[in-house]
Write a protein that holds these residues in place. Structure first.
Motif, short mmCIF file in Angstrom:
data_model
loop_
_atom_site.label_atom_id
_atom_site.label_comp_id
_atom_site.label_asym_id
_atom_site.label_seq_id
_atom_site.Cartn_x
_atom_site.Cartn_y
_atom_site.Cartn_z
N TRP A 108 0.77 -1.23 -0.10
CA TRP A 108 0.04 -0.08 -0.04
C TRP A 108 0.89 1.14 0.02
CZ3 TRP A 108 -4.63 0.65 -1.42
CH2 TRP A 108 -5.40 1.81 -1.25
N SER A 109 1.76 1.29 0.89
CA SER A 109 2.85 2.48 0.76
C SER A 109 3.46 2.69 -0.61
CB SER A 109 3.92 2.13 1.86
OG SER A 109 4.99 1.37 1.40
N TRP A 110 3.66 1.68 -1.42
CA TRP A 110 4.08 1.84 -2.80
C TRP A 110 3.21 2.51 -3.57
CZ3 TRP A 110 5.85 -4.02 -3.77
CH2 TRP A 110 7.03 -4.24 -3.18
N LEU A 111 1.97 2.22 -3.38
CA LEU A 111 0.72 3.29 -4.04
C LEU A 111 0.82 4.52 -3.55
CD1 LEU A 111 -1.65 3.58 -6.05
CD2 LEU A 111 -2.78 2.79 -4.11
N THR A 112 0.99 4.70 -2.31
CA THR A 112 0.76 6.04 -1.77
C THR A 112 1.98 6.87 -1.93
OG1 THR A 112 1.50 5.27 0.45
CG2 THR A 112 -1.09 5.54 -0.06
N ASP A 113 3.24 6.30 -2.21
CA ASP A 113 4.16 7.16 -2.24
C ASP A 113 4.29 7.22 -3.75
OD1 ASP A 113 5.31 6.74 0.32
OD2 ASP A 113 6.60 5.13 -0.27
N SER A 114 4.03 6.26 -4.79
CA SER A 114 3.85 6.88 -6.39
C SER A 114 3.02 7.93 -6.48
CB SER A 114 3.48 5.41 -6.97
OG SER A 114 4.34 4.24 -6.81
N LEU A 115 1.95 8.00 -5.74
CA LEU A 115 1.07 8.99 -5.89
C LEU A 115 1.58 10.40 -5.61
CD1 LEU A 115 -2.31 7.49 -4.81
CD2 LEU A 115 -1.82 8.35 -7.17
N GLU A 116 2.34 10.26 -4.30
CA GLU A 116 3.01 11.62 -3.82
C GLU A 116 4.19 11.99 -4.72
OE1 GLU A 116 5.33 12.81 0.39
OE2 GLU A 116 3.68 11.40 0.44
N SER A 117 4.98 10.95 -5.13
CA SER A 117 6.19 11.55 -5.76
C SER A 117 5.85 12.12 -7.14
CB SER A 117 7.09 10.23 -6.02
OG SER A 117 6.56 9.29 -6.81
N CYS A 118 4.70 11.56 -7.76
CA CYS A 118 4.29 12.05 -9.18
C CYS A 118 3.18 13.28 -8.86
CB CYS A 118 3.56 11.21 -9.83
SG CYS A 118 4.55 9.74 -10.15
N GLY A 119 3.04 13.87 -7.68
CA GLY A 119 2.24 15.00 -7.45
C GLY A 119 0.80 14.92 -7.66
N ALA A 120 0.50 13.59 -7.80
CA ALA A 120 -1.10 13.27 -7.74
C ALA A 120 -1.84 13.41 -6.72
CB ALA A 120 -0.99 11.75 -8.66
#
Length: 197
Positions: A108-120
């Motif tokens: 789940w952190s991989w998903l939330t980190d991906s969203l955050e790092s892409c500014g989504a």
């Protein structure tokens, strides 16, 4: 990219959003295919599947997934907005990961980190992280143990008029590459062929 739509201002917003998604450059190891979008969930929809391979020239699949972008101008209450992303990412992991009690939290952190790092920016996030452990017996005993991880998630993008949805597609691509075990790349760097997992 084909879309199913009804026309009007909402159609223009959806077309702008799909053009933004099309413009996103994912890593060369990600192979995309457009597939039929769901027809009953929202009046506007587009769906893509992806395979992540170990290199742009290789066919060994490391991960697979699906990205569905939905648009309903009536803003369904459960969504909390007019847009919804429904996604899926799956990969085989090392057998020793089967007993890791933190695997779900990590996925789940991989998903939330991906969203955050892409500014989504997103709201109303929901999903599951599933591990599937398979053990071979009898004629399949040589197969040993395999472990698959699946991250199924949906969220409502904060994207007025459909602007900013490309970042959500980019975040899904980043999740796929993370779950596939590809190392992160700095912006502007092209991946070189490397070791297979």
């Amino acid at each position: 990219m084909g879309t199913r739509n009804l026309g009007g201002d909402a159609a223009a917003d959806f077309q702008r959003a799909t053009r933004e998604v099309e413009a996103v450059g994912l890593r060369p190891e990600v192979r995309l295919t457009e597939v039929p979008a769901p027809t009953r969930i929202a009046p506007y929809a587009v769906a893509l599947t992806a395979e992540v391979v170990s290199s742009a020239e290789d066919d060994d699949e490391l991960a697979s997934g699906r990205f569905v972008l939905l648009h309903d101008p009536s803003e369904p209450e459960a969504w909390g907005g007019a847009w919804r992303v429904v996604s899926f990412a799956r990969a085989e992991l090392e057998p020793e990961m089967a007993t890791d009690p933190m695997l779900g939290d990590v996925g789940w952190s991989w998903l939330t980190d991906s969203l955050e790092s892409c500014g989504a920016r997103a709201v109303a996030e929901a999903g599951t992280v599933t591990r599937v452990v398979s053990q071979g017996y009898g004629g399949l005993v040589d197969n040993g143990t395999s472990v698959e991880m699946e991250v199924r998630a949906s969220w409502t993008p904060v994207a007025p008029g459909g602007v900013g949805l490309g970042a959500h597609f980019e975040a899904w691509g980043a999740l796929l590459c993370t779950i596939a075990g590809l190392p992160p790349l700095p912006e502007g760097v092209v991946a070189l062929p490397g070791q297979r997992r």
